[in-house]
Design an enzyme around this catalytic site. Structure first.
Site, short mmCIF file in Angstrom:
data_model
loop_
_atom_site.label_atom_id
_atom_site.label_comp_id
_atom_site.label_asym_id
_atom_site.label_seq_id
_atom_site.Cartn_x
_atom_site.Cartn_y
_atom_site.Cartn_z
N ASP A 34 11.85 2.38 5.44
CA ASP A 34 11.78 0.94 5.44
C ASP A 34 12.81 -0.10 5.81
OD1 ASP A 34 10.63 -1.82 4.27
OD2 ASP A 34 8.91 -0.36 3.50
N LEU A 47 12.91 -3.16 4.74
CA LEU A 47 12.74 -4.15 3.67
C LEU A 47 12.40 -5.49 3.98
CD1 LEU A 47 15.28 -2.78 1.02
CD2 LEU A 47 12.85 -2.35 1.31
N ASP A 63 -12.80 -16.78 10.58
CA ASP A 63 -13.58 -15.84 9.40
C ASP A 63 -14.92 -15.48 9.86
OD1 ASP A 63 -11.38 -15.60 7.64
OD2 ASP A 63 -12.19 -17.04 6.48
N LYS A 86 -3.05 -3.48 16.24
CA LYS A 86 -3.97 -2.30 15.87
C LYS A 86 -4.72 -1.54 16.64
CE LYS A 86 -2.15 -2.59 11.43
NZ LYS A 86 -1.32 -1.73 11.14
N SER A 107 -7.10 -1.06 10.52
CA SER A 107 -7.82 -2.11 9.86
C SER A 107 -8.93 -2.29 10.28
CB SER A 107 -6.91 -3.47 9.80
OG SER A 107 -7.50 -4.52 9.42
N TYR A 133 -2.51 -9.85 15.91
CA TYR A 133 -2.35 -8.71 14.76
C TYR A 133 -3.48 -7.66 15.07
CZ TYR A 133 -3.19 -6.42 10.27
OH TYR A 133 -3.17 -5.19 9.55
N ILE A 146 0.93 -1.14 0.06
CA ILE A 146 -0.17 0.11 0.02
C ILE A 146 0.98 1.13 -0.01
CG2 ILE A 146 -1.80 1.32 1.11
CD1 ILE A 146 -2.75 -1.53 2.57
#
Ligand code: NAD
Ligand code: UD1
Length: 334
Positions: free
Chosen positions: A31, A33, A293, A151, A123, A147, A12
């Site tokens: 960054d 990387l 999910d 956030k 997110s 995760y 992004i």
């Protein structure tokens, strides 16, 4: 403005850097990387026809950050993070350290330099299993994996920091499902190893890199039984960051915005759209549900529409067509 983009070599971040440079901003990228390549940054500069400054470094390292802040920075766009849900369950401490630790060090460096504006990559994962869809920003926030916890914690830390001084501004952007690529096909999403997410997996099946898609469940309470998500073109997301940085420059305080189209597509609808865009068949098997999910997750994007003046412009055909163009080029370069 002089903008610092953390994680600017990533998926992004690279698309956003193209848009920021095109709009006339000066860009420094920091960054390490760990999930990207400097080739993406070369291509960003090619596409925008302008150069940027790159500091290869880690946001947890204050000396690296200080180097990135040299020359004066007006605002920070903070993408750098680890983002694999499954891996976060196996290595939560790495996620806490990188994502939360990195964000704290970044805010400290901003404070030391008097930098007051922050745009943060949050997110839709912060909504967990929502009670209602489409989801509004004031829906309850929940955690379903480490995760997601990072956030949520980062949102809280940024909000508290922001409240500490009246001149601080922060924009928390809650992305739904970013997909697609730059229309040139020069930059896009090319995950290392087996893709976790649907669109890159479908693209790899279409191009022949993988045999068949596994559809995780067709017994959800949705019209065709497969999960529904709000897919969003990455170029629309890039545009939203441009708007958000302008908003942060003009308004103090902390605001969260959903970024999505407001329209959901099922797994099977996305597969059909990809087949139409690519002219390739995507063979699939229906398998069991993936743990964690939800049946349906779509955004109510009206706050971003009204307050940021941002609207998603690209539909599912462009998302699939651009992802396909990038996938073909990636394979041709192998
Ligand atoms: P990405 O992995 O492609 O980009 C993240 C970049 O950050 C990579 O280039 C990586 O090398 C860099 N990075 C990671 N840790 C770093 C550190 N400690 N120091 C310096 N650089 C570091 O991921 P992306 O898809 O571009 O995601 C960008 C942001 O958006 C992330 O914060 C992610 O959590 C968030 N997000 C992504 C999605 C999605 O579906 N892609 C959805 C919601 C939110
Ligand atoms: C995933 C993350 C979420 C993150 C988001 C960012 C999980 C559990 N959640 O969301 O935290 O914010 O990515 O993009 O990883 N599917 C298949 N087969 C596949 C892959 C996916 O059927 O091989 C289905 C899924 O069950 C889901 C849909 O496709 O219904 C989209 O999945 P995915 O692209 O992984 O996104 P999310 O699960 O929404």
């Amino acid at each position: 403005m002089n903008l610092l983009v953390t994680g600017g070599a990533g998926y992004i971040g690279s698309h956003t850097c193209v848009r920021l440079l095109e709009a006339g901003h000066d860009v420094t990228v920091i960054d390490n990387l760990c999930n990207s390549s400097p080739i993406a940054l070369e291509r960003v500069q090619e596409l925008a026809g302008r150069s940027l400054r790159f500091v290869q470094g880690d946001i947890r390292n204050r000396a690296d950050l200080d180097k990135a802040f040299e020359g004066g920075i007006d605002a920070v766009i903070h993408f750098a993070a680890l983002k694999a849900v499954g891996e976060s369950g196996e290595q939560p401490l790495a996620y806490f350290d990188n994502n939360i630790g990195g964000t704290i060090t970044l805010m400290q460096a901003m404070e030391a330099r008097g930098v007051t504006r922050l745009v943060f990559s949050s997110s839709a994962t912060v909504y967990g299993q929502p009670d209602h869809v489409p989801v509004k920003e004031d829906a309850p926030l929940r955690v379903t994996n480490p995760y997601g916890r990072t956030k949520l914690v980062m949102e809280d830390l940024i909000r508290d920091w922001c409240a500490s001084r009246p001149q601080l501004s922060a924009v928390l952007l809650r992305y739904f499902n970013p997909v697609g690529a730059h229309p040139s096909g020069r930059i896009g999403e090319d995950p290392r190893g087996v893709p976790n997410n649907l669109m890159p997996y479908v693209a790899q099946v279409a191009v022949g890199r993988r045999e068949r898609l596994q559809v995780f469940g067709n017994d959800y309470p949705t019209p065709d039984g497969t999960g529904i998500r709000d897919y969003l073109h990455v170029m629309d997301l890039a545009e939203a960051h441009l708007k958000a940085v302008g908003y942060a420059a003009a308004h103090a305080g902390c605001e969260a915005f959903n970024l999505g189209t407001g329209r959901g597509y099922s797994v099977l609808e996305l597969v059909r759209a990809f087949e139409a865009a690519s002219g390739r068949a995507v063979p699939l098997d229906i398998v069991g549900r993936r743990a964690g999910d939800v049946a349906e997750l779509t955004a109510d994007p009206r706050k971003a529409n009204a307050v940021l003046g941002w609207h998603a412009e690209h539909g599912i055909a462009a998302m699939c067509g651009d992802a396909w163009r990038f996938q073909q080029q990636a394979v041709a370069e192998e």
